[in-house]
Each structure stands twice: as C-alpha cells, then as structure tokens.
Write an enzyme that holds these catalytic residues in place. Structure first.
Site, PDB file in Angstrom:
ATOM      1  N   GLU A 158       0.799  -1.233   0.000  1.00  0.00           N
ATOM      2  CA  GLU A 158       0.000   0.000   0.000  1.00  0.00           C
ATOM      3  C   GLU A 158       0.834   1.288   0.000  1.00  0.00           C
ATOM      4  O   GLU A 158       0.610   2.181   0.823  1.00  0.00           O
ATOM      5  CB  GLU A 158      -0.969  -0.005   1.186  1.00  0.00           C
ATOM      6  CG  GLU A 158      -1.859  -1.231   1.190  1.00  0.00           C
ATOM      7  CD  GLU A 158      -2.851  -1.268   2.356  1.00  0.00           C
ATOM      8  OE1 GLU A 158      -2.800  -0.381   3.220  1.00  0.00           O
ATOM      9  OE2 GLU A 158      -3.695  -2.182   2.372  1.00  0.00           O
ATOM     10  N   GLU A 264      -5.589 -11.176  -1.185  1.00  0.00           N
ATOM     11  CA  GLU A 264      -6.407 -11.004   0.031  1.00  0.00           C
ATOM     12  C   GLU A 264      -7.893 -11.046  -0.307  1.00  0.00           C
ATOM     13  O   GLU A 264      -8.674 -10.191   0.143  1.00  0.00           O
ATOM     14  CB  GLU A 264      -6.066  -9.663   0.712  1.00  0.00           C
ATOM     15  CG  GLU A 264      -4.590  -9.463   0.965  1.00  0.00           C
ATOM     16  CD  GLU A 264      -4.259  -8.190   1.735  1.00  0.00           C
ATOM     17  OE1 GLU A 264      -5.173  -7.551   2.287  1.00  0.00           O
ATOM     18  OE2 GLU A 264      -3.068  -7.840   1.787  1.00  0.00           O
TER      19      GLU A 264
HETATM   20  C1  XIL Z   1      -5.763  -6.740   8.405  1.00  0.00           C
HETATM   21  C2  XIL Z   1      -5.960  -7.927   9.328  1.00  0.00           C
HETATM   22  O1  XIL Z   1      -6.766  -8.894   8.720  1.00  0.00           O
HETATM   23  C3  XIL Z   1      -6.601  -7.449  10.600  1.00  0.00           C
HETATM   24  O2  XIL Z   1      -6.700  -8.511  11.512  1.00  0.00           O
HETATM   25  C4  XIL Z   1      -5.792  -6.299  11.197  1.00  0.00           C
HETATM   26  O3  XIL Z   1      -6.482  -5.768  12.292  1.00  0.00           O
HETATM   27  C5  XIL Z   1      -5.563  -5.199  10.203  1.00  0.00           C
HETATM   28  O4  XIL Z   1      -5.000  -5.747   9.030  1.00  0.00           O
HETATM   29  N1  XIL Z   1      -4.834  -4.986   3.721  1.00  0.00           N
HETATM   30  C6  XIL Z   1      -3.746  -5.704   4.148  1.00  0.00           C
HETATM   31  C7  XIL Z   1      -3.850  -6.589   5.323  1.00  0.00           C
HETATM   32  O5  XIL Z   1      -2.703  -5.695   3.465  1.00  0.00           O
HETATM   33  O6  XIL Z   1      -2.648  -6.678   6.029  1.00  0.00           O
HETATM   34  C8  XIL Z   1      -4.970  -6.160   6.243  1.00  0.00           C
HETATM   35  O7  XIL Z   1      -5.109  -7.137   7.246  1.00  0.00           O
HETATM   36  C9  XIL Z   1      -6.243  -5.968   5.470  1.00  0.00           C
HETATM   37  C10 XIL Z   1      -6.077  -4.889   4.419  1.00  0.00           C
END
Ligand code: XIL
Length: 361
Positions: A158, A264
C-alpha cells in the site's frame, strides 16, 4: 461343512473389502478441497493461534489450502514492537505448521505504513538517516532468517494513496522519498535471491489511475533492474464492482509479464470507505439471492484469473480468512457483512461452491 466354510470366507472378504472401501472413501472425501481442484496454489490468511486452538478450523484449512499467509503475525508491529526485541516465536510456529502440512508460506509484509511500530515512527520522524539504515537492517535480518522457507514476500504494501495515483504520504515516503520502495526490494533480494518479491495494494482492480501509477512504478523498476517479481491485487472487492473492470485491470497487470497474486480475496455487500471504522451498512440480512449472487461473483473472479493471467504468471489466489466468523471486515470497518466462502458456523457457503466450480471449469 465345506459350504459353511466358503460362506464364512466370503463374509470375511466382504467385511475386509468394505473396510478398505470406506477408508478409501474417507480419504477421497478428505482430499476434496479447493487446492485439489486448482492448477495454482490456493491460500488463506489466518491467525495462527486461532487456527491451532480450533480443530474444526484446522481440518478445513488443511483440506482446502496449500499456501498460508499470516493476517498480522508477520507484520513489523508483531516482529519488532520494541527496539532490538525481535520476536520470531510466532513466525516459527507458522513456519512449522506450513511445513508440516505442505503449505507454501507467504510473507506478509515487510514495509507497510499501517504496521510501522510507534517507536520506529518516533525515531524515524527525527532522523531519516537512521530510518534508512533501520529499514535495511530489518529487511535483511528478517528475510535472511527465513531464506528458502518463506517462498515470497509482500515487500511493500500500500505505497499509494487509497485512491488516485499519488504515493502515500507515509513516514517512509516523507523521510526517504519514493526510493524507499526500490531499496526495500533490493534489500529483500540480496537477503534471499530466490524469494518471489511482490508489490501489493488494494483497489487497483477498480481504480484505473491507481493501477496506472503502480504499473508505471513497475516499468521504472524494470528499466532500473529493481528485483520485483510480482504484483499483488489484494482484491477486497464489493458485489457492485463490475467484472469487466476487474478483467481489464488484470489484463493490464498481466501484460507486465510479472507474477500475479490475488492476495487477500474477499467480497462484501456493504460499502466501506477504506478507512478504519468507516462505511455504510446497506444490508443487514443475508438472503438466499445474495448468497447465490456472491457465489457467481466468486466463480467469475476465479474464471477471470484463469483466463486472463497466463499460466506461468499464476502465482495463486489467497483468501483473507476463509470464514465469515473470522473475517477482518466486522472489526475493522464496524460493518456486519458476509465476505468469505465459509459462514459463521464454518459451513461452506454457495460462495465456496462458486470458487470450486470456477477452479474446475
Ligand atoms: C488486516 C488484518 O486482517 C486485521 O486482523 C488487522 O487488524 C488489520 O489488518 N490490507 C492488508 C492486510 O494488506 O494486512 C490487512 O489485514 C487488510 C487490508
């Protein structure tokens, strides 16, 4: 007498055959998981402690997946929450689990604005020379330790603003300029030349300006010989993101020749605004029609990945948690939703069968 013997013998044979047939059936049933229907790795993100303390969750995880990502346990905040106090324990546990179950371990992530510990932010704000050096030490120490064991890394996560094409005004960018990104890739590559190195971001499947900015960065990297091997589409999508838009973005990214990871995946119904605790709760009840529509959306996503991304670039598809019960959406955005392929009771949803069909077709 002879007949009685033969009958007894026949009965014995029937029993033996049935026992083996049943065992065989059990094994086949076990083997029916998403990973077996796919020609590329299928992964899930997970919290390892939750997984190890929940036998049912673990059974499903082993059945379905051959790649594993930690939801948060491998981020900087978890590894180095205090100066000089590396915490490898949880990563070692995840690695053990992955090796035991023949799963590819995916490293998420090395540099992310949202998981930069407070002490790093405070020190880095004051001293950019220190920050530069710290980043190098951190990446090299971490990647070297798991060399050959962590197959791939999200090196930078990001680095662009939530929308549009500007670099995110993170500590890293403000103090080190955009070159922190390429440096991070070089350090990771030096530490493990065989690891597959990804740039990972969200909304790039729907925001053309943002995707173009990422692709421009990739182009620049290639020209300069920066060792980037892949693009991760987080793919936190919503039911109303048009498939054609997603297809177009995948096409453009695949044209780079890099590995493409759907890193994701989840699909929500409600609208969040990309900020913690921000969103609109349009749907509070999940109807059968919604379940079917979600199944279709999941299936189309898998099919698009298979059709658009050339085989040699199909790094895999990773779900971000695989049950509605454990999904991050509720906690992060304060929205009730049903993003995953298993429901709150760990039962497969139509979405699960949508994915399965997409993989098989
Ligand atoms: C999220 C996790 O799933 C949560 O448990 C945590 O509180 C915050 O992060 N993009 C990403 C991930 O790259 O690392 C994030 O994961 C979700 C959004």
């Amino acid at each position: 007498m002879k007949y009685t013997h033969s009958i007894k013998y026949a009965c014995f044979l029937v029993v033996v055959i049935s026992v083996f047939a049943c065992k065989d059936f059990e094994e086949k049933k076990e083997a029916l998981g998403l990973k077996n229907a796919a020609t590329f790795p299928i992964g899930t993100a997970i919290n390892i402690n939750r997984l190890l303390n929940d036998a049912k969750l673990q059974k499903l995880e082993i059945e379905n997946f051959n790649s594993i990502t930690a939801t948060s346990d491998m981020k900087m905040q978890a590894i180095l929450s205090a100066e000089n106090k590396y915490n490898w324990k949880t990563v070692d546990t995840i690695l053990d689990y992955a090796q035991k179950h023949n799963q590819r371990l995916f490293g998420h992530n090395l540099i992310w604005h949202s998981s930069t510990p407070k002490w790093v932010r405070e020190k880095g704000e004051k001293d950019s020379v220190w920050l530069d050096d710290f980043m190098q030490q951190y990446i090299k120490t971490y990647v070297k330790r798991y060399k050959g064991k962590v197959a791939a890394w999200d090196v930078v996560n990001e680095a662009f603003e939530s929308s549009g094409g500007n670099y995110r005004e993170s500590l890293w960018y403000k103090k080190l300029g955009k070159s922190y990104i390429e440096k991070a890739f070089r350090y990771a590559h030096e530490a493990d030349p065989n690891a597959v190195l990804f740039y990972n971001d969200f909304n790039i499947e729907r925001d053309t300006v943002k995707l173009n900015a990422v692709l421009n960065m990739v182009k620049e990297f290639k020209a300069k010989g920066v060792p980037i091997s892949g693009i991760g589409f987080q793919m936190h999508i919503r039911m109303d993101i048009p498939d054609e838009v997603i297809a177009n973005s995948l096409k453009k990214a695949a044209a780079t020749g890099l590995q493409i990871h759907l890193s994701e995946v989840d699909i929500i119904f409600n609208t969040h605004n990309d900020e913690r605790l921000g969103g609109i709760q349009n749907y509070s009840v999940l109807t059968d029609e919604m379940k079917q529509a979600q199944a279709e959306k999941y299936k189309n996503l898998i099919k698009m990945y298979k059709e658009i991304v050339p085989k040699a670039q199909q790094f895999g598809i990773t779900f971000w948690d695989f049950t509605d019960r454990d999904s991050w959406i509720k906690g992060f955005f304060n929205l009730k939703d049903w993003p995953c392929i298993y429901d709150d009771n760990l039962q497969p949803k139509p979405a699960y069968f949508g994915v399965l069909e997409g993989l098989k077709e």
